[in-house]
Scaffold this motif. Structure first.
Motif, PDB file in Angstrom:
ATOM      1  N   ALA A   1      36.676  44.898  34.188  1.00 40.19           N
ATOM      2  CA  ALA A   1      36.451  43.885  35.225  1.00 40.19           C
ATOM      3  C   ALA A   1      35.140  44.144  35.951  1.00 40.19           C
ATOM      4  CB  ALA A   1      37.621  43.882  36.214  1.00 40.19           C
ATOM      5  N   VAL A   2      34.903  45.399  36.334  1.00 39.95           N
ATOM      6  CA  VAL A   2      33.670  45.753  37.049  1.00 39.95           C
ATOM      7  C   VAL A   2      32.459  45.508  36.161  1.00 39.95           C
ATOM      8  CG1 VAL A   2      32.375  47.639  38.102  1.00 39.95           C
ATOM      9  CG2 VAL A   2      34.821  47.400  38.565  1.00 39.95           C
ATOM     10  N   ASP A   3      32.539  45.933  34.901  1.00 36.73           N
ATOM     11  CA  ASP A   3      31.405  45.755  33.981  1.00 36.73           C
ATOM     12  C   ASP A   3      31.088  44.275  33.771  1.00 36.73           C
ATOM     13  OD1 ASP A   3      31.228  48.476  33.735  1.00 36.73           O
ATOM     14  OD2 ASP A   3      32.282  48.579  31.801  1.00 36.73           O
ATOM     15  N   GLN A   4      32.113  43.461  33.609  1.00 38.20           N
ATOM     16  CA  GLN A   4      31.887  42.033  33.364  1.00 38.20           C
ATOM     17  C   GLN A   4      31.329  41.337  34.601  1.00 38.20           C
ATOM     18  OE1 GLN A   4      35.546  40.386  31.777  1.00 38.20           O
ATOM     19  NE2 GLN A   4      35.715  42.063  30.313  1.00 38.20           N
ATOM     20  N   LEU A   5      31.782  41.748  35.777  1.00 31.60           N
ATOM     21  CA  LEU A   5      31.229  41.181  37.006  1.00 31.60           C
ATOM     22  C   LEU A   5      29.759  41.546  37.150  1.00 31.60           C
ATOM     23  CD1 LEU A   5      34.222  41.791  39.436  1.00 31.60           C
ATOM     24  CD2 LEU A   5      33.298  39.569  38.791  1.00 31.60           C
ATOM     25  N   HIS A   6      29.429  42.798  36.841  1.00 29.15           N
ATOM     26  CA  HIS A   6      28.021  43.210  36.881  1.00 29.15           C
ATOM     27  C   HIS A   6      27.190  42.395  35.895  1.00 29.15           C
ATOM     28  CE1 HIS A   6      28.949  47.429  38.714  1.00 29.15           C
ATOM     29  NE2 HIS A   6      28.698  46.527  39.640  1.00 29.15           N
ATOM     30  N   ALA A   7      27.767  42.119  34.718  1.00 29.71           N
ATOM     31  CA  ALA A   7      27.040  41.349  33.703  1.00 29.71           C
ATOM     32  C   ALA A   7      26.721  39.943  34.191  1.00 29.71           C
ATOM     33  CB  ALA A   7      27.854  41.293  32.408  1.00 29.71           C
ATOM     34  N   GLU A   8      27.527  39.428  35.121  1.00 27.59           N
ATOM     35  CA  GLU A   8      27.282  38.095  35.670  1.00 27.59           C
ATOM     36  C   GLU A   8      26.501  38.151  36.976  1.00 27.59           C
ATOM     37  OE1 GLU A   8      30.598  35.497  35.775  1.00 27.59           O
ATOM     38  OE2 GLU A   8      31.279  35.991  33.751  1.00 27.59           O
ATOM     39  N   GLY A   9      25.958  39.346  37.292  1.00 26.49           N
ATOM     40  CA  GLY A   9      25.113  39.480  38.472  1.00 26.49           C
ATOM     41  C   GLY A   9      25.869  39.519  39.786  1.00 26.49           C
ATOM     42  N   ILE A  10      27.120  39.927  39.754  1.00 22.95           N
ATOM     43  CA  ILE A  10      27.951  39.948  40.959  1.00 22.95           C
ATOM     44  C   ILE A  10      28.082  41.379  41.469  1.00 22.95           C
ATOM     45  CG2 ILE A  10      30.261  39.483  41.869  1.00 22.95           C
ATOM     46  CD1 ILE A  10      30.479  37.253  39.807  1.00 22.95           C
ATOM     47  N   ARG A  11      27.920  41.541  42.777  1.00 20.04           N
ATOM     48  CA  ARG A  11      28.057  42.854  43.406  1.00 20.04           C
ATOM     49  C   ARG A  11      29.541  43.187  43.555  1.00 20.04           C
ATOM     50  NH1 ARG A  11      24.868  46.249  46.108  1.00 20.04           N
ATOM     51  NH2 ARG A  11      25.692  47.532  47.822  1.00 20.04           N
ATOM     52  N   VAL A  12      29.926  44.397  43.179  1.00 19.10           N
ATOM     53  CA  VAL A  12      31.324  44.820  43.245  1.00 19.10           C
ATOM     54  C   VAL A  12      31.474  45.860  44.352  1.00 19.10           C
ATOM     55  CG1 VAL A  12      33.264  45.830  42.011  1.00 19.10           C
ATOM     56  CG2 VAL A  12      31.622  44.399  40.784  1.00 19.10           C
ATOM     57  N   VAL A  13      32.375  45.571  45.290  1.00 22.84           N
ATOM     58  CA  VAL A  13      32.598  46.432  46.447  1.00 22.84           C
ATOM     59  C   VAL A  13      34.073  46.812  46.483  1.00 22.84           C
ATOM     60  CG1 VAL A  13      32.301  46.662  48.945  1.00 22.84           C
ATOM     61  CG2 VAL A  13      30.804  45.121  47.643  1.00 22.84           C
ATOM     62  N   MET A  14      34.364  48.046  46.900  1.00 20.43           N
ATOM     63  CA  MET A  14      35.752  48.518  46.990  1.00 20.43           C
ATOM     64  C   MET A  14      36.066  48.891  48.429  1.00 20.43           C
ATOM     65  SD  MET A  14      37.575  51.616  44.878  1.00 20.43           S
ATOM     66  CE  MET A  14      37.011  52.919  45.987  1.00 20.43           C
TER      67      MET A  14
END
Length: 730
Positions: A552-565
């Motif tokens: 999920a994190v990798d795919q979000l990064h691939a779409e240019g989305i910042r992932v925060v926890m």
């Protein structure tokens, strides 16, 4: 109960923020109708719903005699059948009307006898009254509601043609306006268009019917004497035990009390692989036991089941309005007045420069071709299809606006416990002193912990049982704040944290201490196993990261989305998980009441934020975020605060929701652009602006063009079914 038996080790990873991890398969409370029903206290009532697939009273369809006012989504199938029957009978009647037309006879080179002159008026009148009735009655409904739209335009066009043709046949006024054959074809073509439309909407809204069909008609009730008898589903009550045979469907929500089976839960969660369920596990109504029989104690029936809640979510989503729908409604309303004005101008101009016949013909063509039929269908059909597609993928859309906003999200904030992790501890590492065996350390630790109710104890026992046999222990004692003791094979085994070591006055060997320091540094809970007062080894326990989280994190990064926890856990625990997953930013040691502040902080930086969580303490953050996503069907409050609900506990569903948002929004605007552009370009042609160069559009051709426009919109919306929302397997 020995809740505090492990003392300092008791607050293991994931417990600090107080999140109760509740998945779609393991709710810790019964009677969960409310939280699956997205906070609504009642089943949605469709009775007043007039429109397409739940789009509300959009202009042009609010008062359909054949569309509006139907009770529920099942009405689309009934209306499709009605339009189908009217179409075929009107077509049969239209054939002799066309054949008896002198114009058609001259065109095809045959003579129409004088006795046949009454065929067209008689049968044409039948076609007008029978086939045209849905449009005539729909126009009355629209005018009563002061919302003239498509039905009014169609009724006006066929009525003008009928009156003009009737006066010509009766020889009144010296008119020569024989439109019987064009009137008949116009009604037939309009009926065909509506039939195809209703059939498409019926297929799109079939998500609700498909969900309802997941339940069996009867349940196999296991009596107190062990006898099994079949009873109607309506007679099933909470507390009953039912038998679900191999290949059978679970009739209601409950917990397995005997047997284990691979359950196909795809119809509820979108998860394609069967999941092993054993005694103590929750099962959901409509799921299928694929390989063996199980006995289930029912906890929720009827409207209280997860499936019923999902049905309400789907229905609410199909009935919720979107910005694009509001725009389409306004456009369709304005288009009526535009068409009416164009018709009046057309009639006036052609009366001045031509004949009455030409003026009426041009006016009829303008009124027909300007029908906002495609525009009225543009958004509702997309909504209906996207909702059906998302429900099959386990994405339950509570708020259409939230789904529309999902495509603009550039930061996703995940709650850690129960979302990126499983929300329960598991043994991650085992180490033994020199000369000892790691499997022995685990087995003895599990034997001593077997009678403990502590979550860490259960994790140790579960891991050891999966790896092999666990010895029998006697003389179990809970040491409050320190750990547990028990006798195993004549030796005293103790399991606990630093307080236990201090009580025994021992230190772990240096080699073992290096392991435990490393574990503690990444936030794991460390328990030592002692045999007869000497350290035998140590166990590391931590909240297990979901294997899907990395994807999920990798795919979000691939779409240019910042992932925060975000988490209430200690910073070292949070940063260890974040480093493992590749998360961009961490909010750690956050109090439950302050989670929404983290969302606000990201928004102040200019991000459009989606918050993903499953707990009660996530509700304020879910509500504050641009898009709130409850994962794993969450808890009551989380569902109520979220705009999108993921039926499964797979965080990759966030990507699927974003793909659906992008695809459905694109289809909406494509349809709006086509439908509006078609009317803007076609009305001048229908009015006869190209007549000076010899191009004239007959009324029947206008009806064909209008129907083709509707078909284009419907086919474009159907392409949504090809959007791949499936989650890739790692």
């Amino acid at each position: 109960m020995d809740e505090h038996a492990h003392g300092e080790t008791g607050s293991h990873d994931g417990q600090a923020d107080g999140v109760v991890a509740v998945t779609a398969h393991g709710r810790q409370h019964e009677g969960h109708a409310e939280h699956t029903a997205s906070g609504t206290a009642h089943a949605h009532d469709h009775g007043d719903h007039g429109g397409h697939g739940g789009a509300g009273d959009h202009a042009g369809h609010a008062g359909h005699a054949g569309h509006g006012g139907h009770a529920g989504h099942g009405g689309h199938g009934d209306h499709a059948a009605m339009f189908r029957d009217k179409f075929w009978l009107s077509l049969v009647l239209a054939v002799p009307v066309v054949a008896a037309s002198h114009m058609v006879g001259d065109l095809l080179g045959y003579h129409v006898p004088s006795w046949a002159d009454w065929i067209a008026p008689v049968l044409g009148t039948v076609v007008y009254l029978y086939g045209g009735w849905p449009f005539l009655s729909g126009a009355v409904s629209e005018l009563r509601g002061r919302q003239p739209g498509m039905m009014t335009l169609v009724a006006l066009a066929i009525t003008v043609a009928f009156v003009a043709s009737g006066l010509t046949t009766l020889g009144v006024g010296g008119l020569d306006l024989d439109f019987w054959w064009e009137l008949a074809l116009l009604v037939v073509i309009m009926l065909l268009g509506h039939w195809l439309e209703m059939r498409a909407l019926g297929q799109a809204s079939g998500a609700l019917a498909a969900l309802a069909e997941l339940l069996p008609d009867v349940a196999e009730l296991v009596g107190d004497d062990g006898e099994v008898r079949s009873i109607p589903l309506a007679e099933l009550r909470a507390g009953d035990v039912v038998l679900v045979r191999s290949g059978g469907r679970v009739p209601a929500d409950g917990g397995i009390v005997d047997g284990s089976a691979e359950l196909d839960e795809s119809m509820v969660t979108g998860e394609s692989r069967a999941v092993r369920r054993a005694p103590g596990d929750r099962v959901v109504a409509g799921t299928v036991a694929t390989d063996s029989a199980i006995r289930v104690r029912i906890t929720a029936v009827g409207e209280d089941t997860t499936l019923a809640g999902i049905q309400r979510l789907v229905a609410d989503a199909q009935n919720s309005r979107s910005r694009a729908q509001a725009l389409a409604d306004r456009a369709a309303a304005w288009l009526f007045w535009f068409a009416l004005g164009a018709g009046v101008i057309t009639f006036a101009v052609w009366m001045a420069v031509g004949t009455a016949t030409t003026a009426v013909e041009r006016t009829v063509t303008v009124l027909v071709i300007a029908c906002p039929h495609a525009l009225g269908l543009a958004i509702p059909l997309v909504i209906a299809i996207s909702t059906a597609v998302s429900a099959k993928a386990g994405i339950l859309v509570k708020d259409r606006l939230a789904l529309e906003r999902m495509r603009t999200v550039d930061a996703v904030l995940f709650d850690k416990t129960g979302t990126l992790t499983k929300g329960r501890p598991t043994v991650t590492d085992v180490a033994a002193v020199d000369g000892a065996d790691e499997s022995l350390v685990l087995a003895l630790g599990a034997a001593a912990e077997r009678d403990s109710e502590h979550p860490l104890a259960k994790a140790i026992v579960a891991t050891a049982t999966a790896r092999g046999a666990v010895p029998t222990a006697t003389d179990f004692r809970s040491l409050t704040g320190r750990g547990v003791r028990a006798t195993v094979d004549g030796s005293e085994i103790a399991v606990g944290g630093p307080a236990l070591l201090r009580e025994f006055g021992v230190e772990p060997p240096e080699a073992l201490a290096r392991h435990t320091d490393t574990w503690a540094g990444r936030g794991a809970a460390v328990l030592h196993v002692l045999r007869d007062g000497a350290v035998l080894g140590a166990l590391a326990l931590a909240d297990e990261i979901r294997p899907e989280s990395r994807q999920a994190v990798d795919q979000l990064h691939a779409e240019g989305i910042r992932v925060v926890m975000i988490t209430g856990d200690a910073r070292n625990v949070a940063e260890a998980v974040a480093a493992d997953l590749g998360v961009d930013e961490v909010f750690a040691e956050v109090l439950p009441a302050d989670k929404d502040s983290a969302v606000a902080e990201l928004q102040r930086r200019g991000h459009r934020v989606a918050m993903v969580g499953d707990g009660v303490n996530d509700a304020p953050a879910l509500a504050r975020a641009d898009v709130g996503i409850a994962i794993g069907a969450g808890t009551d409050v989380a569902i109520e605060s979220a705009g999108v609900v993921l039926a499964s506990d797979d965080p990759r569903g966030v990507l699927a929701a974003r793909r659906l948002s992008t695809a459905s929004y694109r289809k909406m605007w494509q349809n709006l652009t086509w439908a509006t552009g078609y009317n803007v370009l076609s009305v001048p042609l229908a009015a006869g602006v190209l007549a000076p160069i010899g191009f004239v559009l007959p009324p029947a051709a206008g009806a064909v063009a209008m129907s083709l426009s509707t078909v284009v919109v419907a086919l474009n919306a159907q392409l949504l079914r090809r959007v791949d929302l499936r989650q890739p397997r790692g």
